[in-house]
Structure formats: C-alpha cells, structure tokens
Write an enzyme that holds these catalytic residues in place. Structure first.
Site, PDB file in Angstrom:
ATOM      1  N   ASP A  97       0.868  -1.181   0.000  1.00 36.15           N
ATOM      2  CA  ASP A  97       0.000   0.000   0.000  1.00 36.15           C
ATOM      3  C   ASP A  97       0.906   1.233   0.000  1.00 36.15           C
ATOM      4  O   ASP A  97       1.463   1.564  -1.034  1.00 36.15           O
ATOM      5  CB  ASP A  97      -0.940  -0.080   1.202  1.00 36.15           C
ATOM      6  CG  ASP A  97      -1.985   1.024   1.217  1.00 36.15           C
ATOM      7  OD1 ASP A  97      -2.162   1.685   0.186  1.00 36.15           O
ATOM      8  OD2 ASP A  97      -2.631   1.234   2.256  1.00 36.15           O
ATOM      9  N   LYS A 125      -1.055  -1.513  -4.711  1.00 34.89           N
ATOM     10  CA  LYS A 125      -2.091  -0.478  -4.851  1.00 34.89           C
ATOM     11  C   LYS A 125      -1.601   0.712  -5.647  1.00 34.89           C
ATOM     12  O   LYS A 125      -0.516   1.214  -5.386  1.00 34.89           O
ATOM     13  CB  LYS A 125      -2.495   0.007  -3.452  1.00 34.89           C
ATOM     14  CG  LYS A 125      -3.861  -0.419  -3.086  1.00 34.89           C
ATOM     15  CD  LYS A 125      -4.312   0.266  -1.837  1.00 34.89           C
ATOM     16  CE  LYS A 125      -5.230  -0.685  -1.121  1.00 34.89           C
ATOM     17  NZ  LYS A 125      -5.820  -0.075   0.070  1.00 34.89           N
TER      18      LYS A 125
HETATM   19  P1  5GP Z   1       1.684  -0.259   3.907  1.00 35.70           P
HETATM   20  O1  5GP Z   1       2.738  -0.139   4.951  1.00 35.70           O
HETATM   21  O2  5GP Z   1       2.220  -0.706   2.550  1.00 35.70           O
HETATM   22  O3  5GP Z   1       0.845   0.984   3.779  1.00 35.70           O
HETATM   23  O4  5GP Z   1       0.659  -1.304   4.447  1.00 35.70           O
HETATM   24  C1  5GP Z   1       0.782  -2.616   4.199  1.00 35.70           C
HETATM   25  C2  5GP Z   1      -0.169  -3.394   5.054  1.00 35.70           C
HETATM   26  O5  5GP Z   1      -1.402  -2.689   5.286  1.00 35.70           O
HETATM   27  C3  5GP Z   1      -0.548  -4.659   4.316  1.00 35.70           C
HETATM   28  O6  5GP Z   1       0.380  -5.699   4.585  1.00 35.70           O
HETATM   29  C4  5GP Z   1      -1.933  -4.919   4.851  1.00 35.70           C
HETATM   30  O7  5GP Z   1      -1.823  -5.603   6.074  1.00 35.70           O
HETATM   31  C5  5GP Z   1      -2.501  -3.531   5.125  1.00 35.70           C
HETATM   32  N1  5GP Z   1      -3.320  -3.053   3.988  1.00 35.70           N
HETATM   33  C6  5GP Z   1      -3.014  -2.076   3.115  1.00 35.70           C
HETATM   34  N2  5GP Z   1      -3.990  -1.925   2.188  1.00 35.70           N
HETATM   35  C7  5GP Z   1      -4.929  -2.841   2.481  1.00 35.70           C
HETATM   36  C8  5GP Z   1      -6.198  -3.205   1.881  1.00 35.70           C
HETATM   37  O8  5GP Z   1      -6.676  -2.676   0.876  1.00 35.70           O
HETATM   38  N3  5GP Z   1      -6.882  -4.199   2.487  1.00 35.70           N
HETATM   39  C9  5GP Z   1      -6.424  -4.843   3.589  1.00 35.70           C
HETATM   40  N4  5GP Z   1      -7.175  -5.795   4.095  1.00 35.70           N
HETATM   41  N5  5GP Z   1      -5.239  -4.533   4.177  1.00 35.70           N
HETATM   42  C10 5GP Z   1      -4.505  -3.546   3.616  1.00 35.70           C
END
Ligand code: 5GP
Ligand code: MG
Length: 170
Positions: A97, A125
């Site tokens: 994300d 994403k």
């Molecule tokens: P980042 O540090 O890349 O923003 O977040 C990664 C983590 O956030 C992912 O491993 C997941 O656990 C959670 N996450 C981010 N986007 C989503 C989403 O659309 N759906 C879900 N269920 N979890 C997400």
C-alpha cells in the site's frame, strides 16, 4: 456483500506464473521464502508450491509505526528459525500500500547480511504518492480501494476467502 475483483481461478493462474518466474530467476540457488504474517500466509503457501528450486520456509511478524520524532519503527513480534546471513531471501506479503511496512522490513533484514533480498507481493495499490520501496514480483495492481480476502482482512475477518474482493454495504 463482497464484490469479487480477482477470482480463485485468476489467483491460481497468477500465483503459478509468479512461481515459475521466481524459479527461473533463482535457478541453481536455494531460496529462503519468508511469509510476512498474517496477510502473506495464504499467498506464500500457494506460491511455494509453484517454486521448483529448493526452498527454506520461514515466517516473520512485525508491524510498522511512526514514532513521535516522525521516524519509522518496526515492532517485531517473532523470531526467525534460522539466521539468514548469506542466504537469498524473498519476503512475501499480501499487499503493497504506502510501502512503509515493507520498506522497514527490508531494512530490518538487510542488517542481517543476506546474500540477496527481494520482495514479492500479491497486490500493489495504485497510489499517487511515490512509494519508498517497489516489489520485485507483483501479482496484480489494484485501484486505491480497501480489499479483503486471500490473506487480506477487515478487522481480522475475511482472510480465509479464496478470492479477493471489496466489501459493499447492501
Ligand atoms: P503499507 O505499509 O504498505 O501501507 O501497508 C501494508 C499493510 O497494510 C498490508 O500488509 C496490509 O496488512 C494492510 N493493507 C493495506 N492496504 C490494504 C487493503 O486494501 N486491504 C487490507 N485488508 N489490508 C490492507
Ligand atoms: Mg500485512
């Protein structure tokens, strides 16, 4: 209701394709695959069954947060079974994300002096902002919506769904 974005069949085809690519890229080597828990668990379990080179399997649980001096920190909740020094490691997660968790995790592992470190995420994403890390292997890109299933949760539910979708209220 959950609207399907990627069906069980599409997921299976994509995971097989990723497994074949990883096997080609690491030909002649042994790969340490590290599932990032909990979200990366179903994807990792499927992926390793399509990797034809020797695999060591491990898992890692951590979450990232920003401390009060605005620097990124990683809370580590697990220990590895084996040291990864000198090994080729592949970190496997459900979704990229903002990329903060994966970037912090890669930094954490880099300190352990692996022979190489790469990342594989099932979903990436599409965001307007740049990410601090990009994945070496990606299943699919998704729009900026909250997705569930295939490891991805909403309040710890839905991780067991065999497809990926969006929760819709009606
Ligand atoms: P980042 O540090 O890349 O923003 O977040 C990664 C983590 O956030 C992912 O491993 C997941 O656990 C959670 N996450 C981010 N986007 C989503 C989403 O659309 N759906 C879900 N269920 N979890 C997400
Ligand atoms: Mg996660």
């Amino acid at each position: 209701m959950i609207r399907t974005l990627f069906s069980k069949e599409e997921i299976a085809r994509k995971v097989e394709e990723l497994g074949r690519k990883i096997s080609r890229d690491y030909e002649g080597k042994t790969l340490t695959v590290i599932a990032l828990l909990n979200g990366g668990l179903p994807f990792t379990a499927d992926l390793i069954r399509h990797i034809s080179i020797p695999v060591f399997l491990d898992s890692f649980a951590a979450s990232s947060y920003v401390d009060d001096r605005s620097s990124k920190k990683l809370t580590v909740r697990s220990r590895l079974k084996e040291p990864v020094e000198g090994r080729h490691i592949l970190l496997v997660d459900d979704i990229l994300d903002t990329g903060h968790s994966l970037a912090a995790t890669v930094e954490y592992f880099r300190k352990m002096a692996p022979a190489s470190i790469k990342t594989c995420v099932f979903l990436d994403k599409k965001l307007d902002a740049p990410k601090p890390v990009s994945a070496d292997y990606t299943g699919y890109e998704v729009e900026n919506v909250y997705v569930v299933g295939y490891g991805l949760d909403s309040h710890e539910l839905y991780r067991n769904l065999p497809f990926v979708g969006v929760v819709e209220n009606d």
